[in-house]
Design a protein around this motif. Structure first.
Motif, PDB file in Angstrom:
ATOM      1  N   VAL A 436       9.346  19.394  46.779  1.00  0.00           N
ATOM      2  CA  VAL A 436       8.010  20.064  47.166  1.00  0.00           C
ATOM      3  C   VAL A 436       7.427  19.486  47.609  1.00  0.00           C
ATOM      4  O   VAL A 436       6.634  18.185  46.854  1.00  0.00           O
ATOM      5  CB  VAL A 436       7.125  20.793  45.879  1.00  0.00           C
ATOM      6  CG1 VAL A 436       7.187  20.194  44.585  1.00  0.00           C
ATOM      7  CG2 VAL A 436       5.751  21.770  45.933  1.00  0.00           C
ATOM      8  N   MET A 437       6.295  19.379  48.275  1.00  0.00           N
ATOM      9  CA  MET A 437       4.999  18.061  49.339  1.00  0.00           C
ATOM     10  C   MET A 437       4.106  18.727  48.960  1.00  0.00           C
ATOM     11  O   MET A 437       3.522  19.909  49.788  1.00  0.00           O
ATOM     12  CB  MET A 437       5.674  18.269  50.459  1.00  0.00           C
ATOM     13  CG  MET A 437       4.670  17.278  51.409  1.00  0.00           C
ATOM     14  SD  MET A 437       5.284  17.270  53.060  1.00  0.00           S
ATOM     15  CE  MET A 437       5.456  18.501  53.362  1.00  0.00           C
ATOM     16  N   ALA A 438       3.401  18.098  48.817  1.00  0.00           N
ATOM     17  CA  ALA A 438       1.599  18.674  48.907  1.00  0.00           C
ATOM     18  C   ALA A 438       0.330  17.467  48.910  1.00  0.00           C
ATOM     19  O   ALA A 438       1.194  16.511  48.552  1.00  0.00           O
ATOM     20  CB  ALA A 438       1.065  19.306  47.938  1.00  0.00           C
ATOM     21  N   ASN A 444      -3.898  11.558  49.213  1.00  0.00           N
ATOM     22  CA  ASN A 444      -2.481  11.209  49.177  1.00  0.00           C
ATOM     23  C   ASN A 444      -1.589  11.974  49.767  1.00  0.00           C
ATOM     24  O   ASN A 444      -1.874  13.025  49.274  1.00  0.00           O
ATOM     25  CB  ASN A 444      -2.335  10.418  48.357  1.00  0.00           C
ATOM     26  CG  ASN A 444      -2.638   9.186  47.644  1.00  0.00           C
ATOM     27  OD1 ASN A 444      -2.842   8.579  48.537  1.00  0.00           O
ATOM     28  ND2 ASN A 444      -2.605   9.227  46.076  1.00  0.00           N
ATOM     29  N   LEU A 445      -0.598  12.043  50.527  1.00  0.00           N
ATOM     30  CA  LEU A 445       0.581  12.900  50.531  1.00  0.00           C
ATOM     31  C   LEU A 445       2.157  12.410  49.304  1.00  0.00           C
ATOM     32  O   LEU A 445       2.277  11.317  48.685  1.00  0.00           O
ATOM     33  CB  LEU A 445       1.498  12.600  51.548  1.00  0.00           C
ATOM     34  CG  LEU A 445       2.366  14.458  52.500  1.00  0.00           C
ATOM     35  CD1 LEU A 445       1.220  15.350  51.920  1.00  0.00           C
ATOM     36  CD2 LEU A 445       3.544  13.645  53.000  1.00  0.00           C
ATOM     37  N   CYS A 446       1.989  13.471  48.331  1.00  0.00           N
ATOM     38  CA  CYS A 446       3.541  13.841  47.488  1.00  0.00           C
ATOM     39  C   CYS A 446       3.946  14.245  47.414  1.00  0.00           C
ATOM     40  O   CYS A 446       4.051  15.007  47.986  1.00  0.00           O
ATOM     41  CB  CYS A 446       2.273  14.408  46.055  1.00  0.00           C
ATOM     42  SG  CYS A 446       0.981  13.717  45.664  1.00  0.00           S
ATOM     43  N   ILE A 447       5.584  13.969  47.567  1.00  0.00           N
ATOM     44  CA  ILE A 447       6.685  14.790  47.075  1.00  0.00           C
ATOM     45  C   ILE A 447       7.319  14.539  45.910  1.00  0.00           C
ATOM     46  O   ILE A 447       7.079  13.696  45.365  1.00  0.00           O
ATOM     47  CB  ILE A 447       7.314  13.958  47.865  1.00  0.00           C
ATOM     48  CG1 ILE A 447       7.148  13.889  49.289  1.00  0.00           C
ATOM     49  CG2 ILE A 447       8.874  14.725  48.432  1.00  0.00           C
ATOM     50  CD1 ILE A 447       8.007  13.287  50.549  1.00  0.00           C
ATOM     51  N   TRP A 448       7.953  15.881  44.882  1.00  0.00           N
ATOM     52  CA  TRP A 448       8.126  15.720  43.696  1.00  0.00           C
ATOM     53  C   TRP A 448       9.253  16.559  44.224  1.00  0.00           C
ATOM     54  O   TRP A 448       9.632  17.856  44.471  1.00  0.00           O
ATOM     55  CB  TRP A 448       7.065  16.441  42.915  1.00  0.00           C
ATOM     56  CG  TRP A 448       5.789  16.214  42.338  1.00  0.00           C
ATOM     57  CD1 TRP A 448       5.296  15.095  41.499  1.00  0.00           C
ATOM     58  CD2 TRP A 448       5.030  16.209  43.557  1.00  0.00           C
ATOM     59  NE1 TRP A 448       4.134  15.662  41.945  1.00  0.00           N
ATOM     60  CE2 TRP A 448       3.955  16.290  42.977  1.00  0.00           C
ATOM     61  CE3 TRP A 448       4.438  17.539  44.492  1.00  0.00           C
ATOM     62  CZ2 TRP A 448       1.837  15.723  43.266  1.00  0.00           C
ATOM     63  CZ3 TRP A 448       2.958  17.737  45.009  1.00  0.00           C
ATOM     64  CH2 TRP A 448       1.782  16.974  43.872  1.00  0.00           C
ATOM     65  N   SER A 449      10.732  15.562  42.996  1.00  0.00           N
ATOM     66  CA  SER A 449      11.399  16.676  42.731  1.00  0.00           C
ATOM     67  C   SER A 449      11.344  17.717  42.164  1.00  0.00           C
ATOM     68  O   SER A 449      10.338  17.982  40.675  1.00  0.00           O
ATOM     69  CB  SER A 449      12.599  15.429  42.087  1.00  0.00           C
ATOM     70  OG  SER A 449      13.930  16.501  40.965  1.00  0.00           O
ATOM     71  N   ILE A 450      11.859  18.968  43.000  1.00  0.00           N
ATOM     72  CA  ILE A 450      11.498  19.839  41.570  1.00  0.00           C
ATOM     73  C   ILE A 450      11.968  20.399  40.446  1.00  0.00           C
ATOM     74  O   ILE A 450      11.416  21.291  39.610  1.00  0.00           O
ATOM     75  CB  ILE A 450      12.005  22.243  42.488  1.00  0.00           C
ATOM     76  CG1 ILE A 450      10.450  21.427  44.449  1.00  0.00           C
ATOM     77  CG2 ILE A 450      11.616  22.387  42.193  1.00  0.00           C
ATOM     78  CD1 ILE A 450      11.184  22.657  44.912  1.00  0.00           C
TER      79      ILE A 450
END
Length: 514
Positions: A436-438, A444-450
């Motif tokens: 998921v990205m936001a 900042n742009l963040c990417i997480w592992s769901i």
């Protein structure tokens, strides 16, 4: 078996007159208490992000560990699959490109699409990006080395990683974009959302899915309310024509005497739901008829229609996430919306420092399935493969994973590192639903592992808030997996096709993974 003998791995219980294995819990002793729920969570085992992962290691180190230990890697307190860790490693190393001259184009809404083109060699399909701005401009950019082949082309600048020697290589692989005169129009007010039918916006596009159109909504202004439009994508675009205008494909379906904050549509693109400052309404996209399915004093900032088209999630200004049944009632039944008093959660009352115990809402809703977040809801995304799960973000920076069946118990997973205080920022989930990205107010742009909740990427790539985001439409692999090709190999092949778009006031950005 003889009694009282010493047997390796066993002990003898004289009272029970039998042997028991030593490796298991001894009868009569207490077992460790394990929290139980009515359902198992296939995505997450804890609401806390993992303390250690392999994303910080070199790829060569990760491959070496797999050669030594196989496809199962050992972490501090858990085991994980090599493919999952390798994909997280890839996701943590994107290449980000910014397109010159696209400022104030994609800061309100964004959606990658597939369009058909008339070319000198015949008809073909190509990628495009449909974007909307706060100033009311709706634009269709062609994606490719020469854009649509006509009009203005926009060149990319490498903004991440900030390594000079990578710039030459980045331009070779960069997707250029272009816009034809007539592919941009000025709407009556700010764009508030651009949505595709769920089936069209997933991984797969096929010839059987002939309802290809986008639903566009405007926010409204001081002199007029918001409106809902349909943009036809069925017929091929003829950009070489001097009379071409995207406005010719726009049809206004309905208008409202209120603000439209958000919208969503079903898989057939025959109906849509809109979230307004008065509640939620259902719109028939064929006839333009509207009906209110939820009314209240708290604005509906975020919406998500489920795959069946029978239930919508509504995220409210007061932090509540409501489940609304939008199925038509039988003829002869009461048409009035049922009024409910929804109690605030104690947590919500504490955060807002108010003594108000409840709020009123009318509609066919299930109060028992209400969830609360600490601040106004910013975005909602239902997961397709795990249809009981949905992601939600709030304007205090909270990002959570919920289960429809366990909303009273709170979120299943939290995602740290997101910065927000008042901005409506989109969440974007990749087609495989692994990440998921936001963007955030810290730019900042963040990417997480769901699944694990790990923050895989967090960098400042824009000088303004990346408020819109979407992963690119990706077609599934055309051939089916055979007996010799493992599922992991197919997932690896799909992972190499990750691409995403996001927009801010500074312009339009493209992410890919080299």
């Amino acid at each position: 078996m003889p009694q009282g003998l010493d047997l390796p791995g066993f002990y003898y219980d004289a009272e029970k007159n039998r042997y028991f294995p030593i490796k298991g819990p001894i009868p009569g002793t207490s077992r460790p208490r394990i929290p139980t729920t009515s359902t198992q969570n296939p995505l997450s085992n804890s609401t806390q992000p993992a303390k250690f992962s392999w994303t910080g290691e070199r790829t060569s180190k990760l491959l070496q560990v797999r050669e030594l230990n196989g496809n199962v890697l050992s972490l501090s307190k858990r085991k994980c699959k090599f493919m999952e860790e390798f994909q997280k490693k890839l996701a943590s190393q994107p290449m980000v490109l910014k397109y010159q001259g696209t400022g104030h184009r994609a800061d309100a809404a964004l959606q990658p699409v597939r369009v058909k083109l008339y070319t000198t060699t015949g008809q073909k399909e190509t990628d495009a990006v449909l974007v909307g701005s706060v100033n009311g401009t709706l634009s269709l950019f062609g994606v490719g080395k020469v854009g649509f082949g006509y009009g203005i082309n926009f060149l990319p600048d490498l903004v991440w990683p900030q390594v000079k020697e990578n710039k030459a290589e980045s331009y070779k692989a960069a997707e250029h974009i272009g816009i034809r005169e007539g592919a941009s129009i000025l709407m009556s007010s700010s764009l508030s959302s651009i949505k595709l039918p769920r089936k069209s916006s997933s991984c797969e596009l096929d010839d059987d899915f002939n309802c290809r159109r986008a639903v566009v909504t405007t926010l409204g202004s001081e002199t007029s309310g918001g409106a809902i439009y349909v943009l036809s994508l069925d017929d091929p675009f003829e950009f070489s024509s001097s009379s071409f205008s995207i406005g010719q494909r726009m049809t206004q379906v309905a208008s409202f005497n209120c603000t439209i904050w958000t919208a969503d549509c079903d898989s057939s693109a025959s109906k849509a739901v809109v979230g307004t400052n008065l509640g939620a309404a259902m719109v028939n996209l064929e006839t333009g008829s509207t009906s209110w399915v939820c009314r209240g004093k708290s604005d509906v900032f975020a919406q998500q229609l489920d795959d069946s088209g029978k239930v919508i999630l509504c995220g409210l200004r007061n932090g509540a996430i409501m489940t609304v049944d939008v199925r038509e009632r039988p003829q002869g039944s009461a048409r009035r919306l049922i009024r409910h008093r929804i109690p605030y959660s104690p947590f919500r009352r504490t955060v807002k420092n108010t003594n108000k115990q409840w709020f009123e809402l009318s509609g066919n809703i299930c109060p028992a399935r209400t969830a609360f977040m600490p601040s106004s809801i910013s975005s909602l995304v239902s997961l397709h493969f795990y249809d009981q799960y949905f992601l939600a973000s709030a304007m205090d920076g909270s990002v959570m994973l919920y289960d429809h069946r366990l909303t009273k118990r709170g979120p299943l997973q939290s995602y740290e590192g997101h910065a927000n205080s008042h901005t409506r920022i989109q969440l974007a989930v990749d087609q495989s639903e692994r990440f998921v990205m936001a963007g955030g107010e810290d730019c900042n742009l963040c990417i997480w592992s769901i699944k694990s909740g790990e923050l895989l990427f967090q960098e400042k790539v824009s000088n303004s808030v990346p408020s819109t985001a979407s992963w690119r439409l990706v077609e599934r692999l055309s051939r089916k997996p055979d007996e010799e090709q493992s599922q992991n190999e197919l997932q690896f092949a799909e992972s190499l096709r990750w691409e995403a778009w996001f927009g801010s006031r500074d312009g339009l950005y493209h992410m890919h993974w080299p």
